[in-house]
Write an enzyme that holds these catalytic residues in place. Structure first.
Site, short mmCIF file in Angstrom:
data_model
loop_
_atom_site.label_atom_id
_atom_site.label_comp_id
_atom_site.label_asym_id
_atom_site.label_seq_id
_atom_site.Cartn_x
_atom_site.Cartn_y
_atom_site.Cartn_z
N SER A 6 -18.61 0.76 -95.18
CA SER A 6 -17.71 1.38 -94.21
C SER A 6 -17.14 2.68 -94.76
O SER A 6 -16.46 2.68 -95.80
CB SER A 6 -16.57 0.43 -93.86
OG SER A 6 -15.59 1.12 -93.11
N HIS A 31 -21.53 2.16 -91.64
CA HIS A 31 -20.54 1.70 -90.67
C HIS A 31 -19.44 2.75 -90.52
O HIS A 31 -18.85 3.18 -91.51
CB HIS A 31 -19.94 0.36 -91.13
CG HIS A 31 -19.08 -0.31 -90.11
ND1 HIS A 31 -19.62 -1.10 -89.12
CD2 HIS A 31 -17.74 -0.34 -89.93
CE1 HIS A 31 -18.63 -1.57 -88.37
NE2 HIS A 31 -17.47 -1.12 -88.84
N ASP A 33 -15.89 3.53 -88.58
CA ASP A 33 -14.77 2.96 -87.84
C ASP A 33 -14.04 4.05 -87.06
O ASP A 33 -13.51 5.00 -87.65
CB ASP A 33 -13.80 2.28 -88.80
CG ASP A 33 -14.37 1.01 -89.40
OD1 ASP A 33 -14.71 0.10 -88.61
OD2 ASP A 33 -14.50 0.92 -90.63
N MET A 35 -10.92 4.84 -84.60
CA MET A 35 -9.63 4.31 -84.16
C MET A 35 -8.85 5.40 -83.43
O MET A 35 -8.84 6.56 -83.86
CB MET A 35 -8.82 3.82 -85.37
CG MET A 35 -9.57 2.85 -86.26
SD MET A 35 -8.57 2.32 -87.66
CE MET A 35 -9.82 1.56 -88.70
N HIS A 64 -18.27 1.56 -84.75
CA HIS A 64 -17.34 0.52 -84.28
C HIS A 64 -16.16 1.19 -83.60
O HIS A 64 -15.32 1.80 -84.26
CB HIS A 64 -16.92 -0.32 -85.50
CG HIS A 64 -15.86 -1.33 -85.22
ND1 HIS A 64 -15.15 -1.96 -86.22
CD2 HIS A 64 -15.36 -1.84 -84.05
CE1 HIS A 64 -14.30 -2.79 -85.70
NE2 HIS A 64 -14.39 -2.74 -84.38
N MET A 66 -12.76 1.15 -82.03
CA MET A 66 -11.48 0.45 -81.89
C MET A 66 -10.58 1.35 -81.05
O MET A 66 -9.63 1.96 -81.52
CB MET A 66 -10.88 0.18 -83.27
CG MET A 66 -11.57 -0.92 -84.02
SD MET A 66 -11.05 -1.06 -85.75
CE MET A 66 -12.28 -0.01 -86.52
N MET A 135 -14.53 -9.90 -86.51
CA MET A 135 -13.55 -9.32 -87.43
C MET A 135 -12.98 -10.41 -88.34
O MET A 135 -12.52 -11.45 -87.86
CB MET A 135 -12.43 -8.64 -86.67
CG MET A 135 -12.84 -7.41 -85.88
SD MET A 135 -13.54 -6.08 -86.89
CE MET A 135 -12.16 -5.68 -87.98
N ASP A 173 -16.81 -8.13 -90.62
CA ASP A 173 -16.15 -6.92 -91.08
C ASP A 173 -14.71 -7.24 -91.46
O ASP A 173 -13.93 -7.69 -90.62
CB ASP A 173 -16.17 -5.87 -89.96
CG ASP A 173 -15.51 -4.56 -90.35
OD1 ASP A 173 -15.08 -4.41 -91.51
OD2 ASP A 173 -15.43 -3.66 -89.47
#
Length: 214
Positions: A6, A31, A33, A35, A64, A66, A135, A173
């Site tokens: 990540s 990966h 992330d 957000m 991913h 979020m 998660m 994750d």
């Protein structure tokens, strides 16, 4: 066990170099992330960053989301080079419509469930998914402790997929390291996301090899 380091735990001042480093160290995916400061309290990267680091590797980008309204950003992340886009069942977008939009862009769709969300929440969508991300921490920040009590969800998802003849990958994750990965492997997870466990290790290649062997 496939390994997806990540970038949340990388040196943000050297993101391209960090991608190259874990690629050479044996990573299977990267990966990323995303957000938005609303769905989770933190803010991280957007499509421009994904696009900027895309030329540094040929590994699949596992993005991913979020964010509150993932459907509004699918085109942007597909254009930026995402190979897989996962988003939360708890988000505000229509799930079927978002999955279709991801697939229509030639990107592999996935759903994500938070620790308090049951595995059954994704059952109605399994036949349309490439991946389910379970998660093992509360989403929003890196460096949290692994929640082993999430493992029954993996078992439940695997059983449902087997019953329906589906080959959906299960990714975990949160808090994954050489000390916790064996628990995820025993539950038959297919992919582990590891940020701190890889990027903060003294030897990224050794860390990834240990995760692979789980």
């Amino acid at each position: 066990m496939k390994v997806a380091p990540s970038l949340l735990s990388c040196d943000f001042a050297k993101m391209g170099e960090e991608v190259v480093r874990v690629d050479k160290a044996g990573a299977d995916l990267i990966h990323l992330d995303v957000m938005d400061g609303h769905f989770v309290p933190n803010i991280t990267i957007g499509p421009a960053i994904v696009s900027a680091v895309r030329p540094y590797t040929k590994l699949p980008f596992d993005v991913h989301l979020m964010i509150d309204h993932p459907i509004d950003y699918i085109d942007a992340f597909a254009d930026a080079g995402a190979d897989i886009i996962t988003f939360h069942v708890e988000a505000k977008s229509d799930i079927d419509a978002a999955i279709k939009k991801i697939s229509d862009r030639g990107v592999k769709p996935g759903l994500v469930i938070k620790p308090n969300t049951p595995a059954s929440a994704v059952f109605p969508y399994l036949d349309k998914l490439y991946m389910v991300l379970v998660m093992t921490v509360e989403p929003g920040f890196g460096g949290q402790s692994f929640m082993a009590d999430m493992m029954p969800k993996i078992t439940e998802l695997k059983a449902e997929c087997q019953k329906r003849g589906l080959d959906v990958l299960i990714e975990v994750d949160g808090g994954i390291s050489e000390k916790t990965v064996s628990v995820a492997a025993a539950a038959e997870a297919d992919i582990c996301v590891s940020g701190t466990g890889v990027f903060k290790a003294k030897d990224a290649a050794a860390a990834i090899e240990l995760l692979h062997k789980a």
